[in-house]
Write a protein that holds these residues in place. Structure first.
Motif, PDB file in Angstrom:
ATOM      1  N   LYS A 176      11.359  32.610  31.170  1.00  0.00           N
ATOM      2  CA  LYS A 176      12.453  32.559  30.194  1.00  0.00           C
ATOM      3  C   LYS A 176      12.511  31.197  29.510  1.00  0.00           C
ATOM      4  CE  LYS A 176      15.518  36.056  32.194  1.00  0.00           C
ATOM      5  NZ  LYS A 176      16.867  36.325  32.778  1.00  0.00           N
ATOM      6  N   SER A 191      11.946  30.535  25.555  1.00  0.00           N
ATOM      7  CA  SER A 191      12.991  29.914  24.734  1.00  0.00           C
ATOM      8  C   SER A 191      12.395  28.861  23.803  1.00  0.00           C
ATOM      9  CB  SER A 191      14.079  29.298  25.625  1.00  0.00           C
ATOM     10  OG  SER A 191      13.587  28.163  26.330  1.00  0.00           O
ATOM     11  N   HIS A 192      11.447  28.075  24.312  1.00  0.00           N
ATOM     12  CA  HIS A 192      10.801  27.065  23.457  1.00  0.00           C
ATOM     13  C   HIS A 192       9.887  27.719  22.429  1.00  0.00           C
ATOM     14  CE1 HIS A 192      12.300  23.485  25.450  1.00  0.00           C
ATOM     15  NE2 HIS A 192      12.041  24.040  26.621  1.00  0.00           N
ATOM     16  N   ASP A 252      10.212  30.741  21.140  1.00  0.00           N
ATOM     17  CA  ASP A 252      11.058  31.367  20.113  1.00  0.00           C
ATOM     18  C   ASP A 252      11.646  30.317  19.167  1.00  0.00           C
ATOM     19  OD1 ASP A 252      10.567  33.892  21.078  1.00  0.00           O
ATOM     20  OD2 ASP A 252      12.359  33.959  22.340  1.00  0.00           O
TER      21      ASP A 252
END
Length: 507
Positions: A152, A156-157, A159
């Motif tokens: 996750k 997140s990075h 995205d």
């Protein structure tokens, strides 16, 4: 007629005598290296067998691996590349040189990589006891299981980078897809992946992102870190040619920058240790070991610095190489695009477990790792007491030995069409049935193999899948023959890679 006789001063006499002695020493050493040295019977160019200087010159130029490839093509599976070092290019040498604890690390080389002690103890230079502890923690912390725990965070990075790229596309008016007549947006992926990987690794190791993607720039710390491996090559050469004293001078001249790096890393690490305990990231087990007295703070700081340098450089250069080769091979790109876009119902379904099952993606990764191994140079080992047998060849004790990862995978006796990107060679198709697949060991073997293999592959799989899911990709003319422009300073020093990015009109 009177004859005048010039009388030398004591200083002139000392200079002349010293010069004569130096010449005698150099000539004697050259004859010894060529005729009487324990390695005198091994093949190689005369100047390489006689002196360390040709090896040093090629190392400084960043093309030693290319030269070794030429030498192995001429001289065979073993070549004497300096008075005390042998290079091997047979697949069995991987096991014989690196697969046993009976071959020791070359202390001079690894001491030089730590800049003569300026950098704290690092995992590749640690002694056996601390190395075993560090390797155990790193193997667990960088395992497949750990990568899935951190999935996750990685996404997140990733995205966040995709959001920034899409903003850039909108700003340039190229957000409606390839059917609008636009040629897409040209990105230097060397820049973007530098930002991305440092943000990821910073978060995983120090507990906070560097904010590179958000601000689209490297921090001063990262600017220095990206130059460390090239500086490391210079220090290695100086150390090997007997100019170790100049390393001290370099430390003085560049020490401010390095100390700044260490101070900032130390500050961030101490903050991570005091405020984010229990975070279950890469560095957490090593922090606990330091607090329990099993490791020193220098081991902790050194390992953190190593992850920031080696972990980012190898992963970034790997991603760049993959996207260069896949976009330069339209048929392969079409197959991979079809596989990724048909494997998932939506982008939210992309995950490591399912990516690991994609057959074509994984053979493409194996093939790019063959062509462009992340740590291409031969990391030296030393034959222990009584010598070793390497690829069936007896080697005297104290001999420095290495296998160059780039050289061994580009020899035609090991791989058919070695410079071409053919993932199907890993499927055993007839055209490549005689390939020696064991010759490709991009993460090395044995007790000192790369502990970050699983984590690096996880980052690559996620990034490749997300990029191909969201965009049509094309190599720009500026980056054709990109691989020929690369230099090797311990690790690759990649040039800008310009890729044209076209967003999909719909999915």
């Amino acid at each position: 007629m009177l004859l005048s006789v010039a009388i030398e001063s004591p200083v002139e006499t000392a200079v002349h005598v010293s010069s004569a002695l130096i010449c005698i020493y150099i000539i004697s050493l050259t004859f010894y290296n060529l005729l009487f040295h324990p390695l005198s019977k091994f093949p190689g160019p005369v100047h390489y067998r006689a002196s360390i200087l040709p090896w040093a010159y090629r190392t400084l130029r960043g093309d030693l691996s290319i030269k070794l490839l030429q030498l192995h093509e001429k001289y065979g599976t073993v070549v004497r590349i300096s008075p005390s070092e042998l290079s091997f290019s047979d697949h069995a040498a991987w096991r014989d040189v690196y697969g046993s604890a009976e071959t020791a690390k070359h202390h001079k080389f690894y001491s030089a990589l730590s800049f003569g002690g300026l950098l704290p103890q690092i995992i590749i230079d640690a002694e056996n006891g601390p190395h075993k502890i560090l390797k155990g923690f790193m193997t667990d912390g960088l395992s497949d299981r750990s990568a899935r725990r951190q999935e996750k965070l990685l996404l997140s990075h990733l995205d966040a980078m995709l959001v920034q790229i899409n903003r850039e596309l909108k700003r340039e008016g190229k957000s409606n897809g390839p059917n609008t007549g636009h040629e897409g947006l040209v990105l230097d992926l060397n820049e973007w992946f530098t930002w991305l990987i440092f943000d990821m690794v910073g978060d995983l190791v120090l507990g906070e992102s560097f904010g590179c993607v958000q601000h689209r720039r490297k921090t001063p710390l990262i600017k220095v870190l990206t130059e460390v491996t090239e500086a490391g090559s210079l220090v290695v050469v100086l150390w090997h040619v007997g100019l170790k004293f100049l390393v001290t001078g370099l430390q003085y001249l560049a020490g401010g920058k390095f100390l700044q790096v260490l101070d900032e890393t130390k500050t961030r690490l101490v903050s991570r240790m005091t405020t984010k305990i229990g975070r279950d990231d890469l560095i957490e087990p090593i922090i606990r070991a330091e607090q329990e007295g099993k490791l020193s703070f220098d081991h902790l700081l050194g390992t953190t610095t190593t992850l920031l340098i080696a972990g980012t450089d190898t992963t970034k250069s790997g991603l760049l190489s993959f996207l260069y080769h896949i976009t330069s091979s339209p048929d392969c790109l079409e197959k991979l695009t079809d596989e990724i876009r048909s494997a998932f119902a939506s982008e939210a379904d992309i995950c490591l477990l399912r990516l690991e099952e994609l057959k074509y993606l994984n053979i493409c990764i194996k093939e790019f790792l063959r062509i462009h191994p992340p740590a291409p140079m031969g990391f030296p080992r030393v034959a222990g007491k009584g010598g070793r047998v390497i690829s069936g060849i007896p080697v005297p004790e104290n001999t420095v030995m290495s296998v160059d990862g780039y050289c061994i995978t580009h020899l035609e006796r090991n791989f058919h069409k070695p410079y071409e990107f053919h993932p199907e060679r890993f499927l055993g198709v007839d055209e490549f049935k005689n390939d020696t697949l064991q010759a490709s060991q991009p993460f090395s073997l044995g007790p000192h193999s790369c502990p970050g293999r699983s984590f690096g592959l996880a980052i690559m799989r996620l990034t490749i899948a997300k990029m191909i899911w969201n965009f049509d990709l094309e190599t720009c003319p500026l980056s054709r023959q990109w691989t020929l422009k690369q230099k090797i300073y311990v690790l690759w020093k990649p040039k800008p890679l310009f890729i044209r990015v076209n967003p999909l009109a719909s999915k």
